[in-house]
Design an enzyme around this catalytic site. Structure first.
Site, PDB file in Angstrom:
ATOM      1  CE  LYS A   1      -2.660  -2.587  -0.637  1.00  0.00           C
ATOM      2  NZ  LYS A   1      -3.117  -2.591  -2.024  1.00  0.00           N
TER       3      LYS A   1
ATOM      4  CG  HIS B   1       5.141  -6.345  -0.568  1.00  0.00           C
ATOM      5  ND1 HIS B   1       5.219  -5.056  -1.023  1.00  0.00           N
ATOM      6  CD2 HIS B   1       3.938  -6.825  -0.992  1.00  0.00           C
ATOM      7  CE1 HIS B   1       4.104  -4.759  -1.705  1.00  0.00           C
ATOM      8  NE2 HIS B   1       3.320  -5.809  -1.703  1.00  0.00           N
TER       9      HIS B   1
HETATM   10  P1  A3P Z   1      -5.012   4.552  -1.705  1.00  0.00           P
HETATM   11  O1  A3P Z   1      -5.640   3.365  -1.074  1.00  0.00           O
HETATM   12  O2  A3P Z   1      -4.567   5.576  -0.706  1.00  0.00           O
HETATM   13  O3  A3P Z   1      -5.822   5.153  -2.787  1.00  0.00           O
HETATM   14  P2  A3P Z   1       0.004  -0.658  -3.598  1.00  0.00           P
HETATM   15  O4  A3P Z   1       0.136  -0.516  -5.071  1.00  0.00           O
HETATM   16  O5  A3P Z   1       1.315  -0.683  -2.871  1.00  0.00           O
HETATM   17  O6  A3P Z   1      -0.905  -1.761  -3.233  1.00  0.00           O
HETATM   18  O7  A3P Z   1      -0.651   0.696  -3.074  1.00  0.00           O
HETATM   19  C1  A3P Z   1      -1.968   1.009  -3.402  1.00  0.00           C
HETATM   20  C2  A3P Z   1      -2.135   2.495  -3.223  1.00  0.00           C
HETATM   21  O8  A3P Z   1      -1.515   3.183  -4.321  1.00  0.00           O
HETATM   22  C3  A3P Z   1      -3.581   2.888  -3.238  1.00  0.00           C
HETATM   23  O9  A3P Z   1      -3.658   4.055  -2.413  1.00  0.00           O
HETATM   24  C4  A3P Z   1      -3.796   3.199  -4.706  1.00  0.00           C
HETATM   25  O10 A3P Z   1      -4.913   3.989  -4.975  1.00  0.00           O
HETATM   26  C5  A3P Z   1      -2.509   3.926  -5.034  1.00  0.00           C
HETATM   27  N1  A3P Z   1      -2.182   3.911  -6.459  1.00  0.00           N
HETATM   28  C6  A3P Z   1      -2.371   2.914  -7.358  1.00  0.00           C
HETATM   29  N2  A3P Z   1      -1.965   3.272  -8.575  1.00  0.00           N
HETATM   30  C7  A3P Z   1      -1.491   4.536  -8.461  1.00  0.00           C
HETATM   31  C8  A3P Z   1      -0.945   5.467  -9.404  1.00  0.00           C
HETATM   32  N3  A3P Z   1      -0.821   5.168 -10.684  1.00  0.00           N
HETATM   33  N4  A3P Z   1      -0.579   6.675  -8.929  1.00  0.00           N
HETATM   34  C9  A3P Z   1      -0.707   7.004  -7.632  1.00  0.00           C
HETATM   35  N5  A3P Z   1      -1.237   6.175  -6.699  1.00  0.00           N
HETATM   36  C10 A3P Z   1      -1.618   4.952  -7.111  1.00  0.00           C
END
Ligand code: A3P
Length: 331
Positions: A74, A137
């Site tokens: 995340k 991770h």
């Molecule tokens: P939020 O839940 O705050 O919206 P991961 O990819 O590590 O699982 O993290 C997911 C988080 O990154 C989520 O945050 C998601 O919305 C955000 N996210 C996914 N794609 C993204 C992008 N292209 N640019 C910015 N944030 C992104």
């Protein structure tokens, strides 16, 4: 792509049997619902991540040209995968046929602890690229020695702990089965603050890569989600340089950096058909069927303030301050 060393890898059955015994002896926490976490050498793993990590510690042989992306869940993993894939492969694909338009970033850049374990059955033929790009991770301390000893590059992306926590809480509640109850914000916060989160404690994860980046800046690049949002062009240039594929003046003038940022933006990726309705096809049961859309929620900085009370914010800030005291690391 990195390969196994010459010593014969354990069969999946052998590893599982051995690891099943190990797993049953470890502290277990079920509070995050859909997947129990096990504490192994101070870190909390899901069972499959633990098995994959141990297998990789034993057999993984990194190549000097490999690139490892590392994050806590995340922290923006999906975004970093897309950006790094687009940067290192920018001369391979004309934009209308770019693989990121039809494949989820997690398919193009595998997680080395689960996707390639025990062999690579999930990688997309489109993702074959040079240098090899993969993601983890796993905390720095638990990375296979061959990654640390080789000249392979590591890019770490971290994010404000409050936003990571809220993003994780939403994600875990969406992942739970119908029969499982929702995880309350209070209960989730207790777990997170106690260090019990996937690949947690969160703060130790961040510090591990932060220290490695200070010790070996030519090997480990440390990025923050918030900085990427604020100064994407500057950081993309730095990232390309670090990865040994600096943008040329002509590319800069032709708008290649802007094209990559647009392609990988939250707005673009989250609205693609593949990411709206696509699902993981995975040999691991708990990942099979996982909807791509769950990796795109808000994609904003500071969304946690819409959920956390003042006391919760104070609690998280206090832990962050304590844990990062003495290190020049702020969010
Ligand atoms: P939020 O839940 O705050 O919206 P991961 O990819 O590590 O699982 O993290 C997911 C988080 O990154 C989520 O945050 C998601 O919305 C955000 N996210 C996914 N794609 C993204 C992008 N292209 N640019 C910015 N944030 C992104």
């Amino acid at each position: 792509m990195a390969t196994s060393q010459t010593s014969p890898p354990l069969t999946q059955e052998g590893l599982n049997h051995e690891c099943q015994e190990l797993v049953s002896s470890l502290p277990r926490e079920d509070g995050w619902r859909y997947s129990p976490l096990y504490q192994y050498q101070t870190v909390w793993y899901s069972q499959m991540a633990l098995l994959g990590m141990i297998e990789r510690q034993r057999h993984f042989k990194a190549h000097d040209t490999d690139i490892l992306l590392a994050t806590t869940p995340k922290s923006g993993t999906t975004w970093l995968k897309a950006l790094a894939f687009a940067i290192v492969n920018r001369t391979h694909y004309p934009y209308p046929q770019h693989p990121l338009l039809t494949s989820n970033p997690h398919k193009l850049v595998p997680f080395f602890e689960v996707d390639n374990y025990p062999n690579n059955q999930n990688s997309d033929p489109d993702s074959i690229c040079s240098p090899a790009l993969f993601c983890t991770h796993v905390p720095y301390i638990a990375l296979p020695q061959s990654i640390k000893d080789s000249d392979c590059k590591v890019v770490y992306l971290c994010r404000n702990p409050k936003d990571v926590f809220i993003s994780l809480w939403h994600f875990m509640n969406k992942r739970k089965t119908e029969t499982q109850s929702l995880i309350s914000l209070e209960k989730a916060l207790d777990l997170f603050c106690a260090g019990i989160s996937p690949f947690g404690p969160f703060w130790d994860h961040v510090l591990g890569y932060w220290k490695a980046s200070l010790e070996s800046p030519q090997k480990v690049m440390f990025l923050k989600y918030e900085d990427l949002k604020k100064e994407p062009i500057v950081l993309l240039k730095r990232l390309a340089e670090f990865l040994g594929c600096t943008f040329t003046l002509k590319e800069d003038k032709d708008g290649v950096i802007h094209d990559i940022l647009r392609l990988c933006s939250f707005e673009n990726l989250s609205n693609l058909e593949v990411n709206k309705v696509g699902k993981f096809q995975h040999r691991l049961q708990h990942l099979d069927g996982l909807e791509h859309r769950l990796f795109f929620r808000r994609g904003e900085v500071g969304d946690s303030s819409n959920y956390l009370t003042t006391r919760m914010i104070e609690r998280l800030d206090q832990i962050t301050e304590q844990k990062f005291q003495g290190y020049d690391l702020r969010f």
